[in-house]
Design a protein around this motif. Structure first.
Motif, PDB file in Angstrom:
ATOM      1  N   ASN A  60       1.218  18.971   1.244  1.00  0.00           N
ATOM      2  CA  ASN A  60       0.191  18.526   0.308  1.00  0.00           C
ATOM      3  C   ASN A  60      -1.041  17.922   0.964  1.00  0.00           C
ATOM      4  O   ASN A  60      -1.917  17.413   0.282  1.00  0.00           O
ATOM      5  CB  ASN A  60       0.786  17.508  -0.673  1.00  0.00           C
ATOM      6  N   GLY A  61      -1.121  17.953   2.295  1.00  0.00           N
ATOM      7  CA  GLY A  61      -2.296  17.428   2.963  1.00  0.00           C
ATOM      8  C   GLY A  61      -2.497  15.948   2.650  1.00  0.00           C
ATOM      9  O   GLY A  61      -1.544  15.176   2.516  1.00  0.00           O
ATOM     10  N   GLN A  62      -3.778  15.556   2.547  1.00  0.00           N
ATOM     11  CA  GLN A  62      -4.086  14.166   2.217  1.00  0.00           C
ATOM     12  C   GLN A  62      -3.482  13.764   0.880  1.00  0.00           C
ATOM     13  O   GLN A  62      -3.073  12.615   0.691  1.00  0.00           O
ATOM     14  CB  GLN A  62      -5.604  13.977   2.182  1.00  0.00           C
ATOM     15  N   ALA A  63      -3.402  14.715  -0.055  1.00  0.00           N
ATOM     16  CA  ALA A  63      -2.874  14.418  -1.391  1.00  0.00           C
ATOM     17  C   ALA A  63      -1.399  14.051  -1.368  1.00  0.00           C
ATOM     18  O   ALA A  63      -0.879  13.545  -2.370  1.00  0.00           O
ATOM     19  CB  ALA A  63      -3.101  15.609  -2.317  1.00  0.00           C
ATOM     20  N   ALA A  64      -0.705  14.281  -0.234  1.00  0.00           N
ATOM     21  CA  ALA A  64       0.697  13.872  -0.139  1.00  0.00           C
ATOM     22  C   ALA A  64       0.847  12.375  -0.323  1.00  0.00           C
ATOM     23  O   ALA A  64       1.912  11.893  -0.728  1.00  0.00           O
ATOM     24  CB  ALA A  64       1.270  14.296   1.215  1.00  0.00           C
ATOM     25  N   LEU A  65      -0.215  11.626  -0.041  1.00  0.00           N
ATOM     26  CA  LEU A  65      -0.176  10.175  -0.194  1.00  0.00           C
ATOM     27  C   LEU A  65       0.272   9.784  -1.592  1.00  0.00           C
ATOM     28  O   LEU A  65       1.048   8.832  -1.770  1.00  0.00           O
ATOM     29  CB  LEU A  65      -1.553   9.578   0.126  1.00  0.00           C
ATOM     30  N   TRP A  66      -0.208  10.506  -2.624  1.00  0.00           N
ATOM     31  CA  TRP A  66       0.162  10.168  -3.997  1.00  0.00           C
ATOM     32  C   TRP A  66       1.027  11.232  -4.670  1.00  0.00           C
ATOM     33  O   TRP A  66       1.693  10.949  -5.657  1.00  0.00           O
ATOM     34  CB  TRP A  66      -1.082   9.903  -4.846  1.00  0.00           C
ATOM     35  N   LEU A  67       1.065  12.464  -4.127  1.00  0.00           N
ATOM     36  CA  LEU A  67       1.871  13.514  -4.752  1.00  0.00           C
ATOM     37  C   LEU A  67       3.329  13.476  -4.300  1.00  0.00           C
ATOM     38  O   LEU A  67       4.239  13.765  -5.075  1.00  0.00           O
ATOM     39  CB  LEU A  67       1.277  14.889  -4.439  1.00  0.00           C
ATOM     40  N   ASP A  68       3.573  13.152  -3.031  1.00  0.00           N
ATOM     41  CA  ASP A  68       4.940  13.117  -2.507  1.00  0.00           C
ATOM     42  C   ASP A  68       5.549  11.734  -2.717  1.00  0.00           C
ATOM     43  O   ASP A  68       4.871  10.719  -2.517  1.00  0.00           O
ATOM     44  CB  ASP A  68       4.959  13.453  -1.013  1.00  0.00           C
ATOM     45  N   ASN A  69       6.824  11.701  -3.076  1.00  0.00           N
ATOM     46  CA  ASN A  69       7.485  10.412  -3.213  1.00  0.00           C
ATOM     47  C   ASN A  69       7.884   9.872  -1.846  1.00  0.00           C
ATOM     48  O   ASN A  69       7.829  10.579  -0.835  1.00  0.00           O
ATOM     49  CB  ASN A  69       8.695  10.502  -4.154  1.00  0.00           C
ATOM     50  N   TYR A  70       8.305   8.630  -1.828  1.00  0.00           N
ATOM     51  CA  TYR A  70       8.605   7.985  -0.549  1.00  0.00           C
ATOM     52  C   TYR A  70       9.739   8.697   0.184  1.00  0.00           C
ATOM     53  O   TYR A  70       9.681   8.881   1.405  1.00  0.00           O
ATOM     54  CB  TYR A  70       8.968   6.517  -0.772  1.00  0.00           C
ATOM     55  N   HIS A  71      10.767   9.110  -0.527  1.00  0.00           N
ATOM     56  CA  HIS A  71      11.919   9.734   0.129  1.00  0.00           C
ATOM     57  C   HIS A  71      11.519  11.036   0.827  1.00  0.00           C
ATOM     58  O   HIS A  71      12.001  11.332   1.928  1.00  0.00           O
ATOM     59  CB  HIS A  71      13.029   9.992  -0.895  1.00  0.00           C
ATOM     60  N   LYS A  72      10.643  11.820   0.200  1.00  0.00           N
ATOM     61  CA  LYS A  72      10.191  13.068   0.820  1.00  0.00           C
ATOM     62  C   LYS A  72       9.391  12.777   2.083  1.00  0.00           C
ATOM     63  O   LYS A  72       9.599  13.408   3.129  1.00  0.00           O
ATOM     64  CB  LYS A  72       9.341  13.870  -0.167  1.00  0.00           C
ATOM     65  N   LYS A  73       8.482  11.817   2.007  1.00  0.00           N
ATOM     66  CA  LYS A  73       7.682  11.480   3.186  1.00  0.00           C
ATOM     67  C   LYS A  73       8.546  10.912   4.297  1.00  0.00           C
ATOM     68  O   LYS A  73       8.332  11.215   5.484  1.00  0.00           O
ATOM     69  CB  LYS A  73       6.576  10.497   2.784  1.00  0.00           C
TER      70      LYS A  73
END
Length: 694
Positions: free
Chosen positions: A527-540
């Motif tokens: 998700n690029g930069q958008a991973a900051l808010w699109l991905d949940n903590y567990h995925k990151k």
């Protein structure tokens, strides 16, 4: 605001329309629409704002003068019917009774609006119309639902039915239909939607704002944000919104031109430095600070003549005096306490598709629902709007308002000010909220998104770049005119092969930039930069993209080198993929199910990293530690700097300016050959043998 002659003309034309209302024809409706346009031009002509459409002009007047929604609705119906006539001409067949009713409704609405704004006495025949009730018309559909904001995925846009079909992110099993081009709601977003249909691809995410749901389950948003996860900087949107639609095309041009150095630009940087230092310590003197300016960037001054450097020095002193006056007096008058301020906090607002960094953010402990925004401007006020502000500066504060409500919730009501350091008196100017102007700015952002999409198609990109010529911008002056002429000279002289090289590389950079911002959906969702808010903590955490559950053990952000030392805990992933030198985002950890962007974030870089601790350096000093003390755990994630891609675009402009031979070498037209011997440039003093001392 309105002249006596104009009042007389309006009364006479209205009287003629009323007398002929029983025999109304299409021409009468067109005359009424012309009168409506004239009224709203008169109402808004002193605002010194560029209105992109009649809709935006009417919407602005509706908000400013608190016009009744019913009156504005009937005005829009007249205007839309006139537009239909312009599109279909003599083929438009309107039943006479419908035409008469529409005209009577329009006349009644016109008179109501006219008296609401000007409070002028009316002739007897017009007063009778005002006292009458509205003729019966189609009853506006009652709404059965309302949502302040809704994320959807659109799969199809039907231009004939003016409907978008898609699914709500919160309920993906249900197909929904979204109405656009509604005359009294979202008509101004229509062009951006149609442009995206031409340039973009589906499915596409959209964020709907202030959504009504009618009895037929049709969604009727007030504003539409296209590709909201592709964040555009607030300053970019504000600059593009000031001069109409063409200004968004010039936004593309600027990224290919080198950033010029000028005394005004250097003065702006100095003023920002003064603000930060005076907020830390308002007892500092001009002499204390100015010598630090040379230490920070001495090469910047080598580009100017001595007279220009002296002028920068003198102007800097004036800005310093004005800033100190504002911080010590005006801030207190506005109940802005320096110890409750944060310097240059950053916010992400994917709900509105924008991001930005405030100059000063004041968190008022006595009135937590009313934080303050302070935006510093070193330039003078030019062509002020009705609030005494530069329009682009005003739009910038309105977008900051949206950013804060996106992060902290819609129940807060930020108070915005613009700090004009060039003003000797009344430097801190209030910037009131205006929802219609906010949504106009969001529409400008949508147009920028469409242009970004167009860069990924070589033909569309060529069409856009071909529009950037002096002939298409006859009214522009100054630096903008200079930049247009410079770009036109470079682009128009390219050969067919050179143009193809330029356009294809532009496409490549644009695609890479998009992937870096919003990612690409394949086997692994990146998700690029958008991973900051699109991905949940567990995925990151499972992908080693977050240093979580950190604790602050040493905070030195008041020092000249603003560093924070954070201690790893037992929950911190030891395999997280971070290195010394990485740029990052530090934010308070609110919980694995909470969004990281529900607060301000701190831009930083990693300066030390080991198995026990992480040391980061913030981009700006902080005088307020309250936010650091409020939260126990902090997270660190990777950041993206858009300027890195800007450098790639500007490298392409270096190609445009290259000599013919260099272009031929790069394109393979001229074969490589052995270079000539380089001439040795040695100073004469170094070539002369030194006689040995006796």
């Amino acid at each position: 605001m309105i002249k006596a002659k104009e009042i007389t003309e309006i009364h006479e034309e209205l009287t003629l329309l009323i007398e002929a209302s029983d025999e109304t024809d299409l021409q009468s409706l067109l005359q009424l629409n012309e009168l409506i346009n004239r009224l709203f031009v008169i109402v808004t002509r002193d605002e010194k704002i560029v209105f992109h459409s009649a809709f935006s002009r009417i919407a602005y007047a509706q908000y400013t003068y608190k016009l009744a929604r019913q009156d504005v609705y009937h005005i829009h119906q007249v205007r839309r019917k006139e537009q239909l006539y312009q599109n279909q001409g003599l083929e438009l067949d309107i039943p006479k009774d419908e035409l008469q009713l529409l005209t009577k409704l329009g006349i009644k609405a016109f008179i109501e609006i006219y008296t609401s704004i000007f409070q002028k006495p009316l002739p007897p025949e017009l007063e009778m119309v005002k006292r009458s009730t509205y003729p019966k018309s189609k009853v506006r559909k009652e709404m059965k639902g309302f949502m302040p904001s809704l994320r959807v995925v659109v799969h199809e846009i039907d231009t004939e039915k003016e409907l978008m079909t898609g699914h709500a992110a919160a309920d993906p099993d249900k197909t929904i239909h979204i109405r656009f081009n509604i005359s009294d709601r979202n008509e101004n977003f229509t062009k951006a939607i149609l442009d995206f249909k031409r340039h973009g691809s589906f499915p596409v995410a959209m964020q709907l704002q202030d959504v009504e749901v009618d009895q037929s389950d049709i969604y009727r948003p007030l504003a539409i944000v296209i590709e909201p996860d592709y964040l555009i900087d607030v300053t970019t949107v504000a600059e593009s919104a000031k001069n109409g639609d063409d200004e968004t095309v010039l936004y593309l041009m600027r990224r290919f031109l080198p950033k010029p150095s000028s005394p005004a630009l250097v003065l702006g940087n100095i003023t920002n430095f003064f603000l930060d230092e005076l907020m830390m310590n308002n007892e500092l003197t001009f002499d204390d600070l100015f010598h630090q300016v040379f230490q920070q960037n001495p090469l910047a001054f080598t580009l100017f003549e001595d007279d220009e450097v002296r002028q920068i020095f003198q102007n800097s002193k004036l800005h310093f005096i004005n800033l100190k006056s504002a911080i010590t007096k005006s801030f207190s008058d506005k109940k802005i306490e320096w110890e409750d301020c944060y310097l240059e906090p950053s916010f992400y607002a994917p709900e509105f598709g924008i991001q930005g960094r405030l100059d000063v953010y004041h968190e008022n402990p006595k009135e937590p629902k009313n934080p303050s925004i302070i935006e510093l401007k070193s330039g003078k006020i030019w062509r002020p709007n009705r609030h005494g502000l530069n329009q682009s500066h005003y739009v910038q504060t309105l977008l900051y308002d949206l950013m804060l409500t996106s992060s902290f919730g819609r129940d807060i009501s930020p108070v915005a000010y613009i700090l004009y350091s060039a003003e000797q008196m009344d430097q801190l100017k209030y910037a009131p909220k205006a929802k219609t102007t906010q949504y106009e700015a969001l529409n400008t952002r949508n147009k920028i998104i469409s242009l970004e999409r167009a860069l990924r198609d070589v033909r569309q990109a060529h069409h856009l770049f071909s529009k950037i010529s002096p002939d298409n911008f006859p009214k522009v002056k100054g630096f903008v005119k200079r930049d247009i002429e410079a770009f036109y000279q470079l682009y128009s002289r390219l050969s067919r092969l050179e143009r193809a090289y330029f356009l294809l590389f532009t496409r490549f950079i644009s695609i890479e930039h998009s992937i870096a911002k919003i990612g690409v959906q394949q086997f692994n969702n990146i998700n690029g930069q958008a991973a900051l808010w699109l991905d949940n903590y567990h995925k990151k955490d499972s992908e080693f993209n977050v240093l979580g559950y950190l604790k602050i053990i040493d905070n030195q952000t008041k020092a000249d080198d603003p560093v924070i030392v954070l201690k790893r805990t037992e929950k911190t992933n030891v395999l997280a993929n971070f290195r010394v030198g990485d740029i990052g985002i530090l934010y308070p950890f609110l919980g694995v199910d909470e969004s990281p962007i529900q607060n301000q974030v701190f831009k930083c870089s990693i300066v030390e990293l080991d198995q026990d601790q992480v040391t980061i350096r913030l981009r700006s000093k902080q005088l307020n530690f309250k936010v650091f003390e409020r939260f126990e755990h902090w997270n660190l994630e990777h950041d993206l700097i858009d300027s890195s891609f800007l450098g790639l675009y500007r490298n392409l402009s270096t190609f445009l300016k290259s000599t013919r031979r260099k272009k031929d070498l790069l394109l393979g037209i001229e074969a490589p050959s052995e270079s000539e011997a380089l001439t040795s440039y040695v100073a004469k003093a170094l070539r002369t043998p030194i006689e040995p001392r006796t």
